[in-house]
Design an enzyme around this catalytic site. Structure first.
Site, short mmCIF file in Angstrom:
data_model
loop_
_atom_site.label_atom_id
_atom_site.label_comp_id
_atom_site.label_asym_id
_atom_site.label_seq_id
_atom_site.Cartn_x
_atom_site.Cartn_y
_atom_site.Cartn_z
N LYS A 81 2.53 5.78 -0.19
CA LYS A 81 2.38 7.22 -0.08
C LYS A 81 0.91 7.64 -0.11
CE LYS A 81 3.77 11.42 0.25
NZ LYS A 81 4.14 11.82 1.62
N GLU A 89 3.08 13.08 16.38
CA GLU A 89 3.61 13.13 15.02
C GLU A 89 5.08 12.68 15.01
OE1 GLU A 89 2.63 13.08 12.16
OE2 GLU A 89 4.29 13.80 10.95
N LYS A 143 6.65 9.47 12.92
CA LYS A 143 7.77 9.58 11.98
C LYS A 143 8.83 8.52 12.31
CE LYS A 143 6.57 11.41 9.36
NZ LYS A 143 5.29 12.03 9.32
N ASN A 184 -5.44 0.16 -10.57
CA ASN A 184 -5.25 0.61 -9.19
C ASN A 184 -6.62 0.55 -8.52
OD1 ASN A 184 -2.65 1.22 -9.75
ND2 ASN A 184 -2.80 3.41 -9.33
N GLY A 185 -6.66 0.09 -7.27
CA GLY A 185 -7.93 0.03 -6.55
C GLY A 185 -8.25 -1.40 -6.17
N GLU A 225 7.64 4.96 11.39
CA GLU A 225 7.52 4.72 9.96
C GLU A 225 8.84 4.40 9.29
OE1 GLU A 225 5.45 8.48 8.76
OE2 GLU A 225 4.25 7.10 7.58
N TRP A 259 1.26 -2.80 -5.39
CA TRP A 259 1.36 -2.91 -3.93
C TRP A 259 0.30 -3.94 -3.55
CZ3 TRP A 259 -1.65 -1.75 0.48
CH2 TRP A 259 -0.94 -1.54 1.67
N HIS A 313 -0.47 7.21 35.38
CA HIS A 313 -1.66 6.37 35.37
C HIS A 313 -1.38 5.02 34.70
CE1 HIS A 313 -4.06 9.59 37.01
NE2 HIS A 313 -3.53 10.40 36.11
N CYS A 370 -0.28 1.31 -5.61
CA CYS A 370 0.04 0.99 -7.00
C CYS A 370 0.18 2.26 -7.87
CB CYS A 370 -1.07 0.15 -7.61
SG CYS A 370 -1.52 -1.25 -6.62
N ARG A 401 5.47 5.82 -4.21
CA ARG A 401 4.13 5.42 -3.75
C ARG A 401 4.17 4.08 -3.00
NH1 ARG A 401 -0.23 7.94 -6.76
NH2 ARG A 401 -1.49 6.10 -6.44
C1 AGP Z 1 2.72 10.12 7.13
O1 AGP Z 1 4.08 10.15 7.28
C2 AGP Z 1 2.11 9.02 6.46
N1 AGP Z 1 2.87 8.22 5.68
C3 AGP Z 1 0.64 8.78 6.57
O2 AGP Z 1 0.31 8.70 7.93
C4 AGP Z 1 -0.25 9.83 5.87
O3 AGP Z 1 -0.18 11.04 6.55
C5 AGP Z 1 -1.70 9.30 5.82
O4 AGP Z 1 -1.73 8.11 5.09
C6 AGP Z 1 -2.66 10.30 5.23
O5 AGP Z 1 -2.32 10.61 3.91
P1 AGP Z 1 -2.96 11.85 3.16
O6 AGP Z 1 -2.50 13.08 3.89
O7 AGP Z 1 -2.44 11.78 1.78
O8 AGP Z 1 -4.44 11.70 3.26
#
Ligand code: AGP
Length: 606
Positions: A601, A479, A483, A100-101, A486, A74, A502, A2, A27
Site C-alpha cells: 500500500k 487508471e 486497476k 521499516n526501510g 493490480e 515485505w 501506428h 512493512c 500494507r
Molecule cells: C494504486 O492502485 C496503487 N496501488 C499505486 O499505484 C499507488 O497509487 C502508488 O504507489 C502511489 O502511492 P501514493 O499515492 O501513496 O504515493
C-alpha cells in the site's frame, strides 16, 4: 510495505501487537513476528506467510508480557521466511528490533560487526541494527540507539526494546513513517494510524531524526542533537469504523462506494455556490510568480496528475508537466524559484515522490502536496499541504484516493483561474456547479454495478485486454488498466485512440477485449472510428459512454451508459465503472482483491 506496532503498558502486549498487525495487513507483507518481554527475558516468535501462521506459532509457544514490538515484513533483502522476518535480536538476545526501510550500508556494517565476532542469523539488512545497539550498549538504551543510528545510511523507522530496561520502548525514524500513540497508563508505536486507532486517537508524529523514549506513562522526544523536543500529541480525525469493512466483502468495494462521501468531504469548506474557491491556506499573492508547474507522483496518483495537467492548462493557462516521481528525481528537471511542484500521494510516504519533493525544494521550487494522510512525511516537507478527505484507504488498489485527488486538482485549477482571470467566469462557473453536483452524480454511476458485474462474468477468463481513450478519457483509461492489472493479474495495455493504427492494432484479433472510454461529445466521432477499427477485426468492445456520446457508438459490442452529458469532470465519474469492472473481474477469478500479490500500500523504499 512493512508494518510496525509496539506496546508498553499493563495489558497483554502479544494481543495488542497481533491486533495492530492485523490492521496493518493492507500494507502488504509476507511474514510476521513479535518480541515480547515476559518478565524475565525477551521471547521472539515469527512465522512465514499470513498472520494466522504467527498466531498458530503463538499457540504452540505462548508468550505474554507488558512490553513488546511486532512487525509485518515485505521482503527486500533476503527471502520471505521466518529466519528473515522481524523482530531481529542482538547476539546476547537482550535487544530486539523491528525495522521499516532499507539500510543501504548494511554490507559494510555487517563486515565490521563480523570482524568483531558477531554472528548473523538472517540475510537481512536489518540485523546489523540490534548488533550495533548491543555494541554500544553500556546501560543506557537511549544512548546506544543514538550511537547506532548515527552509523546507518538509508531509511528507517525502528522500534527497539531491551531486556535490561523493560520499562522503556525506544522509537526512532528517518525517511520512514512512525507515530506514537498516547494512552492512559500505556503507550504505543506504529508505522500507520489504523494499527492503533482502536486504542487511542492521540498521536505524536515523529520527525526525521527524532528519537523517542517511551514508558507506560511518559513520552520523551529528542532531536538529532540529543536535545529534548517539545511537541503536543495531535488528535486524529478518522474513526476506527472507517478502517473496518462495514459489511462489504472487500475494502476495495467499500471504498468504491465511499466515493460520493469522500468527494463531498474534500469539497466541504472549499467550494460553495456563488463563492470563490478557497484553497485552504494557499497564498494567492504567490500565483503571479509561477511560470511553470510540475506534477510529480507515482501509479494512480500519477494518473490523477495527468488529468490535473489538462485541467490546469485549460483553466489556468499555466504550462504543466506531469512526471513519474521515480523518473523526475533522476532527470535533471528544469526547476527554479518560479516553478511550482505539486506532489500527489495518497499515503504521503512514497519514497520516490518524497525524493522529488526534496529535489524540488533544494532547487528553490515551491512545493504543494496533495495527500490523504495527516502528518505524513510529504506533508511535513512541502510548503503547503492540501488534504483530501478520503478517509483511510485500506485496499492496496487505490479508488477513493484517486477521485479525491482529482477533485483537489480541479479545485486548484479553478483557484488559479479565478485569481489569474485566465478563464471566462461562465466557464469557471460551469465547472464549479458540476463539482458541487459530483457526489450525486457518483451515486448514480454506482447504480451501474449490476450491469458491470454481468460484463465481468463474460470477460474474466481473458489473459489480455486493451483500454482506449482520447484526451481526458485516455488518462482515465490508463487508471482503469492499472486497476485491472493490480487485482486481477490480467495483462492490459492502454492506447490513445489515434495511436492504434501506428502499431497496437496488430494485436487485435477475434474476441480480443477492448474497453473504450468515450465521454467527450466533441471527439466521440473520432473515438467511434477507433472502435470500428477494432470491431471490424473481431474485437469484443465495451464502450463506457454517457448520454451525450452513446448515440455515436452503435458499433460496439456492449455499451455502459453513464447518466449525464459529460464535462471536464468526466474523469471522476468514469473512474467508477472502471474500478467496478476491475473489482468484479478479480472477484470472478477469486483473487485476493484487497491484498494483491507483490504489491504494498505504501511504497516507502525506492
Ligand atoms: C494504486 O492502485 C496503487 N496501488 C499505486 O499505484 C499507488 O497509487 C502508488 O504507489 C502511489 O502511492 P501514493 O499515492 O501513496 O504515493
Amino acid at each position: 510495505m512493512c508494518g510496525i506496532v509496539g506496546y508498553i503498558g499493563n495489558k497483554n502486549a502479544t494481543e495488542i501487537l497481533t491486533q495492530g498487525l492485523k490492521r496493518l495487513e493492507y500494507r502488504g507483507y509476507d511474514s510476521a513476528g513479535v518480541a515480547v518481554f515476559d518478565g524475565k527475558e525477551i521471547q521472539t516468535v515469527k512465522a512465514k506467510g499470513r498472520l494466522k501462521n504467527l498466531k498458530d506459532e503463538l499457540l504452540k509457544t505462548p508468550v505474554t508480557g507488558n512490553l513488546g514490538i511486532g512487525h509485518t515484513r515485505w521482503a527486500t533483502h533476503g527471502a520471505p521466511c521466518a529466519k528473515n522476518s522481524h523482530p531481529h535480536t542482538s547476539q546476547d538476545g537482550k535487544i530486539a528490533v523491528v525495522h521499516n526501510g532499507i539500510i543501504e550500508n548494511y554490507e559494510q556494517l555487517r563486515a565490521m560487526l563480523e570482524n568483531k565476532g558477531y554472528t548473523f542469523k538472517s540475510e537481512t539488512d536489518t540485523e546489523v541494527i540490534p548488533h550495533l545497539v548491543e555494541l554500544y550498549y553500556d546501560g543506557d538504551i537511549f544512548c546506544a540507539v543514538k550511537k547506532a543510528v548515527s552509523h546507518l545510511s538509508g531509511s528507517y523507522a525502528l522500534g527497539i526494546i531491551c531486556e535490561n530496561e523493560p520499562d522503556k520502548l525506544v522509537a526512532v525514524r528517518k525517511e520512514s513513517p512512525l507515530i506514537i500513540g498516547v494512552g492512559d497508563g500505556e503507550n504505543f508505536i506504529a508505522s500507520d494510524i489504523p494499527a492503533i486507532l482502536s486504542e487511542t486517537e492521540n498521536v505524536y508524529f515523529l520527525n526525521d531524526g527524532e528519537i523517542a523514549v517511551i514508558t507506560k506513562d511518559t513520552v520523551d522526544i529528542f532531536g538529532k542533537d540529543g536535545e529534548p523536543v517539545i511537541k503536543k500529541p495531535e488528535k486524529v480525525t478518522f474513526s476506527e469504523n472507517a478502517a473496518q469493512k462495514d459489511g462489504y466483502e472487500h475494502f476495495m468495494l467499500k471504498e468504491i462506494y465511499e466515493q460520493p462521501r469522500a468527494v463531498a468531504d474534500t469539497l466541504r469548506g472549499r467550494l460553495a455556490d456563488g463563492m470563490p474557491v478557497k484553497f485552504d491556506d494557499f497564498d494567492s499573492k504567490l500565483i503571479s510568480k509561477f511560470r511553470k508547474i510540475y506534477i510529480v507522483a507515482c501509479g494512480t496518483a500519477y494518473h490523477a496528475g495527468l488529468v490535473g495537467k489538462m485541467a490546469i492548462e485549460k483553466l489556468a493557462k499555466l504550462p504543466t508537466d506531469v512526471e513519474l516521481a521515480s523518473e523526475f528525481r533522476y532527470n535533471e528537471p528544469l526547476i527554479d524559484s518560479e516553478t511550482m511542484v505539486i506532489a500527489i500521494s495518497q499515503s504521503g510516504e512514497t519514497a520516490d515522490t518524497l525524493a522529488g519533493v526534496r529535489l524540488a525544494k533544494s532547487s528553490g521550487a515551491y512545493v504543494l502536496a496533495i495527500t490523504n494522510v495527516l502528518g505524513s512525511s510529504i506533508s511535513r516537507e512541502a510548503d503547503m499541504t492540501f488534504y483530501t478527505y478520503a478517509g483511510p484507504e485500506i485496499s492496496v488498489a487505490s479508488t477513493k484516493a484517486y477521485t479525491t485527488q482529482l477533485v483537489a486538482l480541479y479545485l486548484f485549477a479553478l483557484f488559479l483561474a479565478e485569481n489569474k482571470n485566465s478563464a471566462l467566469p461562465t466557464e469557471i462557473d460551469i465547472v464549479k456547479k458540476e463539482l458541487l453536483k459530483l457526489p450525486v452524480s457518483l451515486k448514480k454511476v454506482l447504480e451501474l454495478e449490476g450491469e458491470i458485474k454481468r460484463i465481468s462474468k463474460k470477460i474474466y477468463k481473458e489473459t489480455d485486454m486493451y483500454y482506449l481513450g482520447r484526451g481526458l478519457d485516455y488518462a482515465v483509461a490508463m487508471e482503469g488498466s492499472l486497476k485491472l492489472k493490480e487485482i486481477s493479474y490480467i495483462h492490459s495495455e492502454t492506447y490513445a485512440g489515434g495511436e492504434l493504427k501506428h502499431g497496437p492494432i496488430a494485436l487485435i484479433e477475434k474476441d480480443t477485449v477492448v474497453i473504450a472510454i468515450s465521454t467527450n461529445k466533441e471527439i466521440c466521432a473520432k473515438m467511434d472510428s477507433n472502435i470500428k477499427e477494432v470491431t471490424t477485426r473481431g474485437a469484443y468492445t465495451i464502450a463506457i459512454v454517457n448520454e451525450a456520446t452513446a448515440p455515436q457508438h452503435t458499433a460496439c459490442s456492449h455499451m455502459v451508459v453513464m447518466p449525464g452529458e459529460g464535462s471536464v469532470l468526466s474523469p471522476v465519474t468514469s473512474a467508477i465503472p472502471l474500478q467496478l469492472l476491475a473489482y468484479h473481474v478479480a472477484y470472478q477469478k477469486g483473487e485476493a482483491i484487497d491484498k494483491p500479490r507483490n504489491l504494498a500500500k505504501s511504497v516507502t523504499v525506492e
